[in-house]
Motif scaffolding. Sequence first.
Motif, PDB file in Angstrom:
ATOM      1  N   THR A   1      44.719  44.393  52.270  1.00  0.00           N
ATOM      2  CA  THR A   1      43.649  44.038  51.332  1.00  0.00           C
ATOM      3  C   THR A   1      44.079  44.120  49.872  1.00  0.00           C
ATOM      4  O   THR A   1      44.942  44.927  49.509  1.00  0.00           O
ATOM      5  CB  THR A   1      42.464  45.018  51.512  1.00  0.00           C
ATOM      6  N   SER A   2      43.436  43.313  49.053  1.00  0.00           N
ATOM      7  CA  SER A   2      43.579  43.482  47.601  1.00  0.00           C
ATOM      8  C   SER A   2      42.377  44.306  47.119  1.00  0.00           C
ATOM      9  O   SER A   2      41.576  44.786  47.928  1.00  0.00           O
ATOM     10  CB  SER A   2      43.654  42.123  46.899  1.00  0.00           C
ATOM     11  N   CYS A   3      42.246  44.482  45.827  1.00  0.00           N
ATOM     12  CA  CYS A   3      41.192  45.364  45.297  1.00  0.00           C
ATOM     13  C   CYS A   3      39.779  44.912  45.678  1.00  0.00           C
ATOM     14  O   CYS A   3      38.932  45.727  46.037  1.00  0.00           O
ATOM     15  CB  CYS A   3      41.257  45.397  43.768  1.00  0.00           C
ATOM     16  N   MET A   4      39.542  43.602  45.583  1.00  0.00           N
ATOM     17  CA  MET A   4      38.158  43.125  45.678  1.00  0.00           C
ATOM     18  C   MET A   4      37.463  43.534  46.986  1.00  0.00           C
ATOM     19  O   MET A   4      36.385  44.140  46.953  1.00  0.00           O
ATOM     20  CB  MET A   4      38.115  41.605  45.491  1.00  0.00           C
TER      21      MET A   4
ATOM     22  N   ALA B   1      54.164  49.073  41.322  1.00  0.00           N
ATOM     23  CA  ALA B   1      53.325  47.918  41.646  1.00  0.00           C
ATOM     24  C   ALA B   1      52.150  48.402  42.492  1.00  0.00           C
ATOM     25  O   ALA B   1      52.056  49.586  42.811  1.00  0.00           O
ATOM     26  CB  ALA B   1      54.151  46.889  42.410  1.00  0.00           C
ATOM     27  N   CYS B   2      51.265  47.461  42.857  1.00  0.00           N
ATOM     28  CA  CYS B   2      50.067  47.900  43.582  1.00  0.00           C
ATOM     29  C   CYS B   2      50.313  47.947  45.096  1.00  0.00           C
ATOM     30  O   CYS B   2      51.263  47.373  45.613  1.00  0.00           O
ATOM     31  CB  CYS B   2      48.874  47.048  43.202  1.00  0.00           C
ATOM     32  N   GLN B   3      49.428  48.644  45.800  1.00  0.00           N
ATOM     33  CA  GLN B   3      49.616  48.919  47.235  1.00  0.00           C
ATOM     34  C   GLN B   3      49.933  47.680  48.077  1.00  0.00           C
ATOM     35  O   GLN B   3      50.839  47.721  48.915  1.00  0.00           O
ATOM     36  CB  GLN B   3      48.360  49.588  47.803  1.00  0.00           C
ATOM     37  N   PRO B   4      49.182  46.580  47.927  1.00  0.00           N
ATOM     38  CA  PRO B   4      49.410  45.448  48.830  1.00  0.00           C
ATOM     39  C   PRO B   4      50.830  44.889  48.763  1.00  0.00           C
ATOM     40  O   PRO B   4      51.335  44.353  49.753  1.00  0.00           O
ATOM     41  CB  PRO B   4      48.396  44.397  48.359  1.00  0.00           C
ATOM     42  N   LEU B   5      51.474  45.014  47.602  1.00  0.00           N
ATOM     43  CA  LEU B   5      52.833  44.486  47.496  1.00  0.00           C
ATOM     44  C   LEU B   5      53.775  45.218  48.453  1.00  0.00           C
ATOM     45  O   LEU B   5      54.616  44.620  49.118  1.00  0.00           O
ATOM     46  CB  LEU B   5      53.317  44.607  46.047  1.00  0.00           C
TER      47      LEU B   5
ATOM     48  N   GLY C   1      44.863  35.099  43.495  1.00  0.00           N
ATOM     49  CA  GLY C   1      45.721  35.477  42.365  1.00  0.00           C
ATOM     50  C   GLY C   1      46.551  36.712  42.672  1.00  0.00           C
ATOM     51  O   GLY C   1      47.721  36.802  42.286  1.00  0.00           O
ATOM     52  N   CYS C   2      45.929  37.662  43.387  1.00  0.00           N
ATOM     53  CA  CYS C   2      46.670  38.880  43.752  1.00  0.00           C
ATOM     54  C   CYS C   2      47.829  38.504  44.669  1.00  0.00           C
ATOM     55  O   CYS C   2      48.957  38.980  44.498  1.00  0.00           O
ATOM     56  CB  CYS C   2      45.752  39.871  44.459  1.00  0.00           C
ATOM     57  N   ALA C   3      47.533  37.654  45.655  1.00  0.00           N
ATOM     58  CA  ALA C   3      48.577  37.239  46.607  1.00  0.00           C
ATOM     59  C   ALA C   3      49.730  36.587  45.852  1.00  0.00           C
ATOM     60  O   ALA C   3      50.905  36.792  46.171  1.00  0.00           O
ATOM     61  CB  ALA C   3      47.997  36.290  47.644  1.00  0.00           C
ATOM     62  N   SER C   4      49.400  35.797  44.826  1.00  0.00           N
ATOM     63  CA  SER C   4      50.460  35.145  44.040  1.00  0.00           C
ATOM     64  C   SER C   4      51.315  36.180  43.328  1.00  0.00           C
ATOM     65  O   SER C   4      52.529  36.014  43.192  1.00  0.00           O
ATOM     66  CB  SER C   4      49.863  34.208  42.989  1.00  0.00           C
ATOM     67  N   TYR C   5      50.664  37.233  42.888  1.00  0.00           N
ATOM     68  CA  TYR C   5      51.415  38.290  42.192  1.00  0.00           C
ATOM     69  C   TYR C   5      52.436  38.951  43.129  1.00  0.00           C
ATOM     70  O   TYR C   5      53.607  39.111  42.784  1.00  0.00           O
ATOM     71  CB  TYR C   5      50.442  39.321  41.601  1.00  0.00           C
ATOM     72  N   TYR C   6      52.005  39.304  44.351  1.00  0.00           N
ATOM     73  CA  TYR C   6      52.971  39.960  45.258  1.00  0.00           C
ATOM     74  C   TYR C   6      54.099  38.997  45.596  1.00  0.00           C
ATOM     75  O   TYR C   6      55.272  39.383  45.619  1.00  0.00           O
ATOM     76  CB  TYR C   6      52.348  40.426  46.593  1.00  0.00           C
ATOM     77  N   ARG C   7      53.699  37.764  45.892  1.00  0.00           N
ATOM     78  CA  ARG C   7      54.712  36.786  46.300  1.00  0.00           C
ATOM     79  C   ARG C   7      55.704  36.538  45.167  1.00  0.00           C
ATOM     80  O   ARG C   7      56.914  36.491  45.378  1.00  0.00           O
ATOM     81  CB  ARG C   7      54.044  35.470  46.702  1.00  0.00           C
TER      82      ARG C   7
ATOM     83  N   PRO D   1      43.942  49.778  49.024  1.00  0.00           N
ATOM     84  CA  PRO D   1      43.231  49.715  47.733  1.00  0.00           C
ATOM     85  C   PRO D   1      44.173  50.015  46.569  1.00  0.00           C
ATOM     86  O   PRO D   1      44.811  51.065  46.545  1.00  0.00           O
ATOM     87  CB  PRO D   1      42.164  50.810  47.868  1.00  0.00           C
ATOM     88  N   SER D   2      44.225  49.107  45.642  1.00  0.00           N
ATOM     89  CA  SER D   2      45.233  49.226  44.588  1.00  0.00           C
ATOM     90  C   SER D   2      44.878  50.202  43.499  1.00  0.00           C
ATOM     91  O   SER D   2      45.731  50.589  42.708  1.00  0.00           O
ATOM     92  CB  SER D   2      45.465  47.863  43.956  1.00  0.00           C
ATOM     93  N   PHE D   3      43.597  50.589  43.452  1.00  0.00           N
ATOM     94  CA  PHE D   3      43.204  51.554  42.418  1.00  0.00           C
ATOM     95  C   PHE D   3      43.609  52.966  42.833  1.00  0.00           C
ATOM     96  O   PHE D   3      43.243  53.948  42.209  1.00  0.00           O
ATOM     97  CB  PHE D   3      41.697  51.471  42.148  1.00  0.00           C
TER      98      PHE D   3
HETATM   99  S1  SF4 Z   1      43.541  43.119  41.293  1.00  0.00           S
HETATM  100 FE1  SF4 Z   1      44.209  44.899  42.505  1.00  0.00          FE
HETATM  101  S2  SF4 Z   1      45.231  44.056  44.287  1.00  0.00           S
HETATM  102 FE2  SF4 Z   1      45.062  42.415  42.807  1.00  0.00          FE
HETATM  103  S3  SF4 Z   1      47.046  42.463  41.734  1.00  0.00           S
HETATM  104 FE3  SF4 Z   1      45.565  43.705  40.542  1.00  0.00          FE
HETATM  105  S4  SF4 Z   1      45.864  45.814  41.251  1.00  0.00           S
HETATM  106 FE4  SF4 Z   1      46.827  44.448  42.789  1.00  0.00          FE
END
Ligand code: SF4
Length: 487
Positions: A129-132, A47-51, A72-78, A165-167
């Motif tokens: 942080t999320s990607c943006m 999964a991505c870093q913020p999770l 939307g990113c926050a919803s994904y982690y949650r 940063p998720s990238f």
């Molecule tokens: S946009 Fe970035 S931070 Fe948001 S869910 Fe996708 S990879 Fe994760």
Amino acid sequence: MSADAAVKYVTETPVEEIERVKNWINTEEYKEKNFARQALVINPPHACQPLGAQLAAHGFEGTLPFVHGSQGCASYYRSTLNRHFREPAPAVSDSMSEDSAVFGGQNNLHEGLENALALYKPKMVAIFTSCMPEIIGDDLNAFVKNARLKGFIPNDFPTPYANTPSFNGSHIHGYDAMLLSILQTLTEGKAVEGRCTGKLNLIPGCDFNTGNYREYKRILKEFGIPYTMLADISESFDSPCDGSYHVYPGGTRLDDAADSINGKATISLGPYATGKTFTWIKDNYAGKHVAMSLPIGIEKTDAFLMKLAELFGKPVPASLKAERGRAVDALTDAHQYMHGKKFALYGDPDYLLGYVSFLLEMGAIPYHILCSKGSKKIEKEIQALLDGSLYGKECKIYMNKDLWHMRSLLMTDPVDAMIGDTHGKFAARDAGIPLFRFGFPVFDRVNLHRYPLIGYQGVVNMVTAICNKFIDIRDDTCEDRFFEMMR
Ligand code: SF4
């Protein structure tokens, strides 16, 4: 009208062509093309870093995870945490959108902090942080300073923050970054020369199995070692159902986390998920510091218990020695069902080390080993494990590959079973083999996060799950004349 009749295909594909491609993707020729793929990732098991950052935040008392970035990113982690644990994963987001992508997200962050403090009354807000905001270069450091200057948060209110940063990297790197920032924030100015809490600081690593946390606590209780667990999610994601809702159940007490800098010793488990935190701890924490593998399998559990005994000058308790004996008995009783069986494994580096070690102990073959965010270091460490065993000779490691690569491996060079998380179920189904869901996330089975995989109890749990499944398969598929009472 039937459902089929309602579908209007834009392009009709002849049945023969579908059949041809279906067979072709199982061939060596396709596998070569698949492994030559460079610019596309398909079904990565991470999964991505913020999770990971959110998981670390949930491990502290009264802490509100705060996503600086997109809703939307926050919803994904949650939702990912929520589906895995089947528990709420309360977190907030400052909902950056088009205008903040152009002008920066400082206003969102300030307004979000003010609202979050007023509404949810946390003891700490952990910002990540999320990607943006990472892409547009938001300066979190300045934003948080300004939030204090402008009175959006009180001066003494703990607000650790981490760039995630998720990238780059995966959830384990976000976990590390957030945990480091939380510890740096809480321990600031708390080091006292000559003071020793007499406690162990135990860092369990980026671990989504609440049973593991409880197992560590039980082991430390048997030893009589006082401890502070950094960060403790066991209650946050496994709290009793008593008819009331608590926004912040459990978590490491903030006072204990602050005083952890004066501990007698620190053990950081899962070094690939806690590398930066451990490096900082070595320079700043009192006492002894040890980084070691997750105690998965007999050998790694032995090493963990011996280290506890050494650091605290206590013998391994008789109760744990007896437990070891029972685990070895369980392995011996079951080994014939696993011996020589080939496995495909994927997951986080720390877990992979544990799976490989455990399988080799059982005389099983960790045949395909895949890590979607790996490094030369983990590859060498796994290879060293393989080189040290008879059963590791024909095994192969695949770094920075995904589960579509894994599918090609399964179809061209079959194995008996797979170990990983729910994402592998499609490949396992195509290959007609069982998937043992020991990783994260597990969306499609219940309560598995409550069964520890670490320690001697973890060995018994894994052996039992694996061997009984193989026996089930035998019962389900054998001819009538071989359908026996005894197995
Ligand atoms: S946009 Fe970035 S931070 Fe948001 S869910 Fe996708 S990879 Fe994760």
